[in-house]
Every structure is written in C-alpha cells, then in structure tokens.
Design a protein around this motif. Structure first.
Motif, PDB file in Angstrom:
ATOM      1  N   SER A 255       0.900  -1.471  -0.127  1.00  0.00           N
ATOM      2  CA  SER A 255      -0.008   0.138   0.031  1.00  0.00           C
ATOM      3  C   SER A 255       0.539   1.321  -0.071  1.00  0.00           C
ATOM      4  O   SER A 255       0.301   2.203  -0.678  1.00  0.00           O
ATOM      5  N   ALA A 256       1.978   1.327   0.818  1.00  0.00           N
ATOM      6  CA  ALA A 256       2.712   2.631   0.825  1.00  0.00           C
ATOM      7  C   ALA A 256       3.512   2.814  -0.549  1.00  0.00           C
ATOM      8  O   ALA A 256       3.352   3.972  -0.984  1.00  0.00           O
ATOM      9  N   PRO A 257       4.096   2.058  -1.175  1.00  0.00           N
ATOM     10  CA  PRO A 257       4.513   2.262  -2.551  1.00  0.00           C
ATOM     11  C   PRO A 257       3.487   2.669  -3.442  1.00  0.00           C
ATOM     12  O   PRO A 257       3.823   3.481  -4.390  1.00  0.00           O
ATOM     13  N   LEU A 258       2.340   2.141  -3.407  1.00  0.00           N
ATOM     14  CA  LEU A 258       1.413   2.834  -4.249  1.00  0.00           C
ATOM     15  C   LEU A 258       1.170   4.018  -4.157  1.00  0.00           C
ATOM     16  O   LEU A 258       0.656   4.718  -5.154  1.00  0.00           O
TER      17      LEU A 258
ATOM     18  N   THR B 180      -7.842  -2.900  -6.059  1.00  0.00           N
ATOM     19  CA  THR B 180      -7.690  -3.003  -7.544  1.00  0.00           C
ATOM     20  C   THR B 180      -6.460  -2.467  -7.986  1.00  0.00           C
ATOM     21  O   THR B 180      -5.792  -3.138  -9.208  1.00  0.00           O
ATOM     22  N   SER B 181      -5.893  -1.181  -7.363  1.00  0.00           N
ATOM     23  CA  SER B 181      -4.807  -0.775  -7.910  1.00  0.00           C
ATOM     24  C   SER B 181      -3.189  -1.696  -7.883  1.00  0.00           C
ATOM     25  O   SER B 181      -2.554  -1.804  -8.784  1.00  0.00           O
ATOM     26  N   ILE B 182      -3.260  -2.338  -6.683  1.00  0.00           N
ATOM     27  CA  ILE B 182      -2.097  -3.032  -6.425  1.00  0.00           C
ATOM     28  C   ILE B 182      -2.224  -4.357  -7.397  1.00  0.00           C
ATOM     29  O   ILE B 182      -1.240  -4.718  -7.811  1.00  0.00           O
ATOM     30  N   ASP B 183      -3.379  -4.903  -7.413  1.00  0.00           N
ATOM     31  CA  ASP B 183      -3.411  -6.139  -8.351  1.00  0.00           C
ATOM     32  C   ASP B 183      -3.078  -5.741  -9.825  1.00  0.00           C
ATOM     33  O   ASP B 183      -2.211  -6.568 -10.553  1.00  0.00           O
ATOM     34  N   GLY B 184      -3.387  -4.491 -10.284  1.00  0.00           N
ATOM     35  CA  GLY B 184      -2.860  -4.291 -11.603  1.00  0.00           C
ATOM     36  C   GLY B 184      -1.494  -3.739 -12.031  1.00  0.00           C
ATOM     37  O   GLY B 184      -1.104  -4.149 -12.558  1.00  0.00           O
TER      38      GLY B 184
END
Lengths: 636, 247, 219
Positions: free
Chosen positions: A120-123, A444-448
């Motif tokens: 989550s943090a790098p996102l 959803t963002s991390i998956d992609g």
C-alpha cells in the motif's frame, strides 16, 4: 482438481519478496512477442495494461464504455488506505494487515492480505508521481483521514473524488502507452466469451457495440478486470452497465468462482423511491464521521423528523455498538438499519430508510465547518432529492455496493484456467467476507500495477516457445458460433416482457433473500424463483432492434441472461455456508442480541464453485491462520 | 406526470436524422431524466420499436458518459449538473422536452443521442500524462506541494470529460477540457518537467481534431458539471505564451 | 498559424483599439464646450495630430490594427462555424452566456459599417480632400469642427451615430475582458475586477460617444 493457492514459503513478511526472487523472468526481446488481453479499463485493467506495456508486452485492452476513463472506479469517493503511518498514530503494515483480515471476518488468506498492506505504501508513492492531486496539509505533506472500521488515520484522499483521480492517473498512463503503440485500446467493445484451448486461455470473442460486429482476438494470456457484479440486485451503487458476463463466461469455461454470495451492502446510499429507479446513489461513508443515525422509537411515526423529540429517537448504532457507534463497519451498520426497517421503524415514502442527522454536529461545530467538510455531498443530496440537509436529516438506506466474491485466484492472481487472470473487484482475494472502506481502490490498483506484472511472467515464460495459435484456430470459430447463436436466440424469442422487467423481478428476489440477511428457507425458495425467472426469460423476453447495429437493449438482455445464472450460484453459495461471517449473515446463526456467529470449526474455508453442466460443485480452499488467531469480530 | 419528448433519432453517423415526438404518461417527479428515458424505452420495446440509444453509466455525475442537449441546454436546465442528475421535478406536467445529441464537428453522431468523443482521448494521448514507469516512484512526501497548489490542481483535475463544454460552445471549442488537463498536471511539480511539451502537443492535437477557438462566451463554465472556471483557459493561454516566447 | 496565434492577434489589436477609443472619446468632449472654445481647441488638436510624426505612425498602426482585427476575427468566425458543424434545433444560450459574447461577429460587422461611414465623412474629407473642401478657422487650422458641427446637426446622422454606439458598447464590454484572458490574464480575483472595469469602460465609451452628438445637435 485440487486447489493450489501457491502461497510462497517463508515468514509472512518475506513471502512476496521470496516469490519475486524465485519467479521466472522473461527477457525484453521475448516480451515484445507476447500478447496479453486485458478486459476492462478501470483501475485494475488500466493499471495492468499500462504497466504490462511498459514492461514490453503487446497489450490489447477492451472496455464497453466509449472511453477508458469512464470505468466505474471513477465513482469511488472516500479514499485509499496505505500503511504510511504519516500521522504517527501507531499504524504499520502489520496493523493494516490485521485490520483487513479482521474486517473480512477471517475468510481471506493471510499471505494475500499481508501483501495488500505491504504494497500500500509504495502505491501512494506511485500515484503521487503520476500527478494525483491528493489532499495536502499547509506544510505540503499529504493529508489523511480515518474511515469506517479502523482506529488510525491511514486514508489518502482527493476531495470526494479519490476514485476519479486515481482512475484518471491510470488512464493517463494507459494513454501514454497507447501513443507508444504498445497498447491497442478498444473502447465500445464488450467481451462475450473466453476462448480456452487445451486448458489455456488464448483469446476472447468480442462484440463491437457501435456496429454489433462479432470479433475474435487471440493472445498468450487473458486478464479479466471487469469489476463487481452487484447489478445482479438491479438496484446498486454500481454503474448502470456494470456486469458479470465476462467472469460468468469464464466460470462456465472452467474458472472456479469463490464466495459468490459475499456482497457488501453499503449503509449510506439514498433510498429507492420508485420501481422505475435505475440505481442507488452512494453518499460517502465519511458522513458517518459527524452524522448520527436514528429512527423514530414509535413504529410508523408519521411526524416530520424535526418534530420528533430527542427522547423519542432511537440512535440504534450508538445504542448497540457504544465503542464504534456510527462508525461501525459497513456490514454491521447496514444490517442494523435493515433490522430497524424490518421492525417497522423505517422512514420515507416507502418506509425503507433511516435518518442521518447533522443537527448535533451543526450545533457543535457550526454550519460553516460542516459545509467545509461535506458541502459537495450536501449539494449532491439536494440535487437528487430536492431536500436541504442542513435543515432536516438526510434519509439513507442500505444498497448493494461491492462484490467481495469473484473468480477464485491463487497468489499469482491466476484463475483455475491456465493463463486466465482475474484482478481487481472481479476476483476473490484480499477482502474475505467483508471489505473495509478505502481498501477497494487499494486492492484493485495493487493487483493491476504491482502484482500481476510480477506474476504473469511466471506463466508466460512457459508460453514463449508455444505462441498462441491465433484466431484461425477452430476453437475460435466454435466459441464465436456459440456467441452468435446465443444472441440470435435472445432476439428470436420476441415475447412480451422487457429486460428491465425481468431484471426488477430478479433484483427483488435477490434483495429479499440474498442480501443483508439470509436464511435457509428463503434461499431455497429464491433458487426456485430464479430458476423460474430463467425459464420465463428464455420464453418471454422481448428485445427489439437487430444484432448488426448499436443496440443497447440487446446489450442489457445479454448481461441479464448471465446475471440470472450467477444469481442462482450466489444463493447456492449462501445456502451452503451455515454460519454468519462478515457480510454473510444467516439468521439461523446469530446471538440473542442479533450478532453474527461465525463457525470456524466447520467453515474455515473459502467456498469455491466449479461449473458443471448447469450445476455447481463445491471445492474448499482451507484457510490456515499461522500468524493471527481468528477472534470474534466485535465492534461493541 | 405526462410529457412530450422530442428526441433526435438517427440510425447511424451518415444517416439523416430528425426529431421524433413521443408522448409519455405515468412518469413521477422523483424519476431522474434518464430513468424517464428508460421508461420510454421500455414502452418502445413493448410497441416493437427500436429503443433510443443514449449513453450513461455511473448515473451519479462522475463518469462523464451521459450528456445530451435538453431544451436547448447542455445537460438540461440547471447550471453545473450532469444529465444523469437532472430529475423530472425540473419539468412541469405537460411540458415538451426537446432532446438532442451533442453538436460539434469533432463529435460525430454514432446513433440517436450517442456521439463519438474519442477526439478527447486522442488529445489526452498527446501528453496528458507524466512519463514515469510503474515502480520508479520516490517516497510520496519527498515532494512537498503547498495546499493551495494541490487544491487548485484538484479544481481542474475534477473534469469528468463529458464534452458539455464543447457541446454548449458556439465554436465547439475544447479549450475548457484541454486547459483543465494541462493545468492539472502543469501546476504540480511532478508535471513540470514535461510542461511545455505537453502544452504544445495537446493544443496541436486539439486543433487537428477540428475543435474551434475559445471566444470566452463562458457558456462552458456554466454547464460544466465539475464547475471548472474559464480562468483555466486564460491560464492555459498564459502558459502557451510563456512556452512560445520564453521557452 | 494556429488558433492561439489568431486569437492573440485579435486580442492584441483589440486592446490597441481600446486605447485609441479612449483617446478619441476624450477629444470628443471638446465638442460640448461653448462654441468659440470648442472650435479653436478642436481644430488645434486635430492639426497637432495631423502634423505629428509619431501620431502618423500610430495612425498607420491603427489602420493595420483595424484590418488585422477584422480579417482575423473573420477567419476565426469562419473556422469556428466549421468546427461547430450542425447547429442545435433549439439553443437557449442566453441562459448560460451573455448575448454580446454570442454575437461578437454581428456586433463587429455593425461597428465596421459605422467605421467606414465615419471615415468617409471625416477622414476622407479632411485627410484625402475628397468631397467639399474644408475651410480653415481663424488660427489657420483646418476647420474640422465645422465638419463635425454640420454633421451633428443632421438628425439622421446623429441618430445613426448614436445608435451604433450601442453595439460598440456591447462589443467592448465582452471584447476588453476577453482580450485580457486570451493574452493569459487568469488571476481569479483580478478577473472579476476586470469584468467590472470592462463594464465601466464600455459604458463610458458608448455613452460618451453616443451622447456627444446629441448634445451638439441641441447646441
């Protein structure tokens, strides 16, 4: 077939790193010869398509909208969680992992959930780099707020339009790769079936919506990023065209479906006012930070809300959950609202709503402060209802919102069909039986962006020599013919009932029996009713227009045909799970004061369904809790 | 509630279109305008007629899919509201409601009320992004951005890409849309390294797509569901002049 | 020649013309003075203008500005029409924008007609010597005042002159503030001040230009 979740070896915090160091790599020269199809252009789809293209793959991306920028990720309001601990309030990857696992009522994999928190943090770094105008403090650092179900401030936001801003960032990155000719973007193209050759996903059959033309596309891997399927209830907070067709077709071709009945019902949507209503609008959960939820103590109270004195109001969330009060998690808040409404305390025209009152907050903080925080939401409320919420309480009601369930995927996000991936809301991965607020944009963002681009090579490396067989392969013709026959069949029935009519009927059954609370008898009845709806649909549906033109009515009917079948599976799943967990509340399994009773002894697994000639076969993915001991999820 | 819709029907882009009248009864004031169209479409199906094609998706004013000209105004009678947020209570019983598609050379009609707005996507492709690959980001708080800057960037980033600005503009100018995107990125430190290039390439594409030039009628500002101010266009002009003359 | 360039030309020439009009209307005020003062002052002023080298250059700039303003506005209007394509059957643009902003082209055409007639009546006679010869006043200056005075006692001319100052006012009101925006002035508070200035400017000019012939007529 046994389910292999492919969880890497090692300590929880090392698993993802271990996976990355051991997964196979592909050299850039080979990457450019590999094609990947991405279905959907929301945060998962656009993020994956752009990142895969950056890595060197050739990508074809499809969406049914007229532009990639319109995918329903755009509508997420509240924010995105990340374990940055910028607020110095004791947050950490571990705590976020724990909150998510507990929020999901211990029905997800530890390894997946930990990875979600870890990435989550790098996102957030990534989105800031891409130009997302997150809210800032005066000193220039990022601002945070808190969100339902947690006690730290880890939510990053861009006003009430976080989803929009993240999606636009993903869309911009996608546009960059379209310009670089690494992504072929095909808007107004709806995927109607998946082509599986020798057990591997090798392409899709697509309908071009503006002309009705059926097209074939081949690739070395297919990624589904098609979002949630809560439109099965007809009335939901989803976009009007959101559908479950691609995942349902994938399911019928061999992809297992996990926990289909786990649906989150959001507590703060606007109530339905008539049968003609097409969707329910969400009011941001953040309103619960200052608004107090209540119903009249007297049944069927016809007085205006402002005329009801304090001692005749039932602030039921504060009464039942003193420590979390109005900020109780979504499933709990929704169920409590339903309990009051069912008991005859509902308000509004159809007696289907509860009050969300800002009177006390306005008295305490002043109107200006409330306006500053929620001004846009109050304006939106007035636009839709014509009511000024500064003067009288809002009327809110629970609405179907998010599908925790979806295609079963392993740690690599691959479904049970080789080379077929499911990312974002359409898979079942990190949220368990209930999703925490602001974790959806995150997952959803991390998956992609982060997971799929790191796992897909592990499969594609084995495909380098094989190369996809191309659209000339007979299986493409076979599936295309099936799709065409399906369309012809619907058009030829020429019955007496419209698609919307059937959809309303399906929605009512599902909302009644398979939403906030379920019971054995109701579910059994629902399955019979839905089978009857299916029967009637195929005998009495009426769709005008042809299949060789833009035909929105045909699109709707095709989607509904799949929703009907999916609904049967959802009820079957809810019926099978003899316990209450997260969003799945079985009336037979509750305490005396109405709290959920989870059954870890018998149901410590994910229900995974295999499609088998119109029937469903259950597989169980046992959940192992190595690091966290499941506890009773109490918010009292 | 009973109204008469006069709706633009056109089979496909090269066909001839015309307004067609539909009288419809049984609507309620609480229905949204698009739900009234749904209702009309259902009745058309039962009469064995083709449904009216119109676009919509989120129906809460954020996706930008919907957009039609209602009684002579983009997105209907209210200021700063998307079509999907218009409700039938905005009309009177017995009203005649004229519904037309967006009109602009750059937005050819696909069918009935549906237009092709892909010109917007092609403008975005010409640089409305920050060239940085996934995985290359520095720690988020390493870039400090004053609140006022972040807020003013957000003001324009809120654009939903519906195309109302173009549709309401007598010149079919896309200046509001293009300026919103340019200003969103060029205001932020992350967007500045490619600022000039972005500005020049996007505005060039805007002209290639045959959008007109802005004459500041300010109609767009009034119709924009995201309430983007025309000062955004002036700001783009300032950036353009700066880019051209001062490098 | 891109669209920014074309718009900037119209804006820059427009602003230049705005300055000129300010000077012009100031000079016109002389006309309302008592006749003796007005005649000598007005004639002296116009002689000074005619004989100054600097003013000659400015005058040429002025002619060029008018030509460029008109030509580029014409090109822009043509191109914009083309961009718009099919018009809406019903368009209630009065609800979202000012009438002037929607009709700058028509307003501009009216002003252009006025300018041509105006030039024929004054400039052609005084500078080019076309038509009736203009006499001199007592100080030996060409008696432009007499020309003006005569024209302003023709009721049709006064009517024509004063009425056409209305479109000028509308054109200036929208034009002035838009020119600034075209040239990149975007400060939000500044823009609302600018809007007020434009209104005041347009009022001063249209009322100023429009009322002087009427005053002179009744003098």
């Amino acid at each position: 077939m046994t389910l292999n979740s492919k969880i890497p070896e090692g300590k929880l915090e090392d698993k993802w790193r271990n996976y990355q160091s051991e997964s196979r790599l592909i050299n850039p020269a080979n990457k450019k010869n590999l094609n990947i199809i991405v279905v959907g252009s929301g945060l998962a789809g656009a993020g994956a398509a752009a990142t895969l293209a950056e890595l060197g793959y050739q990508v074809q991306c499809f969406c049914y909208q007229d532009s990639a920028r319109r995918a329903h990720s755009v509508a997420a309001q509240g924010g995105i969680n990340a374990a940055k601990n910028y607020q110095h309030d004791g947050d950490s990857v571990w705590r976020m992992f724990y909150d998510t696992l507990k929020g999901g009522d211990f029905r997800s994999r530890e390894a997946n959930t930990y990875r979600l928190a870890e990435l989550s943090a790098p996102l957030i770094d990534h989105f800031v780099q891409q130009g997302v105008p997150f809210a800032r403090e005066y000193g220039g650092v990022l601002a945070n707020r808190s969100f339902g179900g947690v006690q730290v401030q880890r939510t990053f936001y861009a006003r009430g339009q976080t989803g929009q801003q993240l999606l636009l960032a993903a869309y911009s990155q996608l546009s960059k790769m379209i310009r670089a000719k690494k992504v072929a973007m095909l808007p107004r193209h709806e995927v109607l079936d998946i082509v599986v050759i020798n057990g591997k996903a090798k392409g899709v059959i697509v309908r071009e919506l503006s002309t009705g033309q059926i097209k074939r596309f081949a690739a070395d891997a297919v990624v589904l990023a098609t979002g949630g399927y809560s439109r099965v209830f007809r009335l939901s907070t989803l976009a009007i065209n959101c559908n479950g067709s691609a995942i349902w077709k994938a399911h019928k071709r061999g992809a297992f479906f996990a926990a289909p009945s786990f649906t989150q019902i959001h507590p703060t949507a606007l109530p339905q006012t008539s049968d003609a209503q097409s969707k329910l609008t969400l009011m941001s959960e953040s309103l619960r930070n200052d608004g107090r939820i209540w119903v009249p103590k007297k049944k069927d109270d016809k007085r205006k809300p402002i005329d009801i004195p304090e001692d005749e109001r039932d602030y039921y969330l504060e009464r039942r959950y003193p420590s979390f009060g109005n900020l109780a998690p979504r499933d709990i808040a929704s169920r409590a609202a339903k309990e009051r409404i069912d008991a005859g305390h509902g308000v509004g025209q159809l007696k289907n709503a509860v009050y969300l009152d800002f009177k006390h907050a306005i008295t305490k903080l002043g109107k200006a402060a409330i306006e500053d925080k929620y001004g846009n939401l109050f304006t939106m409320y007035e636009k839709i209802t014509g009511i000024n919420a500064y003067q009288e309480p809002m009327k809110i009601s629970p609405a179907a919102h998010f599908s925790m369930g979806g295609l079963w995927v392993d740690y690599e996000l691959m479904t049970t069909i080789l080379g077929l991936y499911a990312i974002g809301e359409c898979n079942y991965s990190d949220h368990g039986a209930n999703r925490l607020g602001a974790n959806s944009l995150l997952q959803t963002s991390i998956d992609g962006y982060f997971i799929l681009p790191n796992t897909i090579n592990n499969y594609l490396e084995g495909e380098i020599g094989e190369k996809h067989p191309g659209v000339e392969h007979p299986e493409f013709a076979h599936v295309e013919n099936e799709v065409k026959a399906h369309i012809k069949k619907i058009l030829h029935i020429n019955g007496n009932r419209t698609t919307d009519d059937f959809h309303r009927e399906l929605g009512k059954v599902m909302w009644q029996e398979c939403a906030m609370s379920r019971n054995k008898q109701g579910l059994e009845l629902a399955i019979l009713q839905i089978k009857e709806i299916k029967e009637q649909f195929w005998n009495d549906i009426k769709v005008t227009g042809t299949d060789t033109e833009m035909n929105p009515e045909l699109e709707k009917a095709l989607r509904l045909a799949d929703f009907i079948e999916l609904a049967i599976l959802m009820c079957t799943d809810a019926l099978q799970r003899d316990e209450s967990c997260g969003a799945h509340f079985r009336e037979e399994y509750q305490t005396e004061d109405g709290e959920a009773v989870r059954n870890d002894a018998d149901f410590n697994f994910v229900s995974v369904w295999e499609y088998h000639a119109g029937d469903f076969k259950l597989h169980k993915e046992m959940l192992e809790f190595e690091y966290v001991k499941p506890t009773v999820r109490s918010y009292k | 509630m009973k109204v008469t819709f006069k709706i633009w029907r056109q089979e496909q882009s090269d066909a001839k279109g015309a307004l067609k009248s539909y009288e419809i009864d049984g609507l309620s004031e609480d229905m949204s305008f698009l739900e009234a169209l749904d209702f009309l479409n259902e009745s058309l199906v039962l009469k064995n007629e083709k449904v009216i094609a119109f676009e919509s998706d989120c129906r809460e004013g954020i996706c930008g899919s919907c957009g039609v000209f209602i009684n002579g105004r983009a997105h209907g009678p209210h200021d700063n509201m998307a079509t999907c947020q218009v409700h039938m209570r905005s009309f009177k019983d017995g009203d005649t409601i004229v519904v037309e598609p967006w009109r602009a050379g750059a937005f050819p009609i696909v069918k009935d009320l549906v237009v092709d707005r892909s010109a917007f996507d092609r403008i975005i492709e010409q640089g409305a992004y920050i060239t940085a690959k996934t995985g290359t980001a520095a720690e988020a708080n390493a870039i400090l951005i004053p609140k006022e800057v972040a807020d003013s960037s957000m003001d324009v980033a809120a654009c939903i890409g519906c195309g109302a600005c173009v549709a309401t503009c007598k010149n079919a100018s896309a200046a509001l849309f293009v300026s919103a995107k340019i200003n969103h990125l060029n205001k932020l430190p992350q967007g500045q390294p490619e600022g000039h290039k972005r500005l020049l390439e996007m505005t060039t594409q805007m002209e290639l797509e045959n959008f007109g030039s802005c004459t500041f009628t300010a109609a767009c500002e009034m119709e924009c569901p995201a309430e983007i101010s025309i000062s955004s266009i002036a700001e783009m002009n300032a950036r353009y002049i700066k880019a051209k003359f001062f490098g | 020649m891109n669209l920014f360039f074309r718009k900037s030309i119209v804006a820059a020439t427009g602003l230049f013309l705005c300055i000129f009009l300010m000077v012009h209307v100031s000079a016109n005020i002389i006309l309302v003075f008592p006749e003796a003062t007005a005649r000598s002052l007005y004639n002296a002023y116009s002689t000074t203008l005619r004989e100054s080298m600097l003013i000659s250059i400015v005058a040429y700039l002025l002619y060029l500005s008018i030509i460029f303003h008109v030509v580029y506005a014409g090109i822009i209007t043509y191109k914009n029409r083309n961009s718009k394509g099919v018009q809406n059957t019903i368009n209630h643009n009065k609800e979202n924008s000012s009438w002037a902003s929607q009709n700058m082209g028509v307003l501009g055409m009216l002003i252009l007609i006025f300018i041509i007639i105006h030039l024929v009546n004054f400039w052609a006679r005084v500078k080019l010597g076309i038509g009736e010869t203009v006499g001199t006043d007592m100080a030996g200056n060409i008696d432009v005042y007499e020309v003006t005075f005569t024209l302003f006692h023709n009721p049709y001319y006064v009517l024509f002159y004063s009425i056409l100052m209305l479109p000028l006012g509308f054109h200036l009101h929208h034009g002035l503030k838009s020119a600034f925006k075209t040239l990149g002035f975007y400060h939000k508070k500044g823009l609302s001040v600018l809007a007020k200035i434009s209104l005041i400017y347009a009022l001063i000019l249209s009322v100023g230009f429009g009322i002087i012939p009427i005053i002179v007529y009744f003098k």
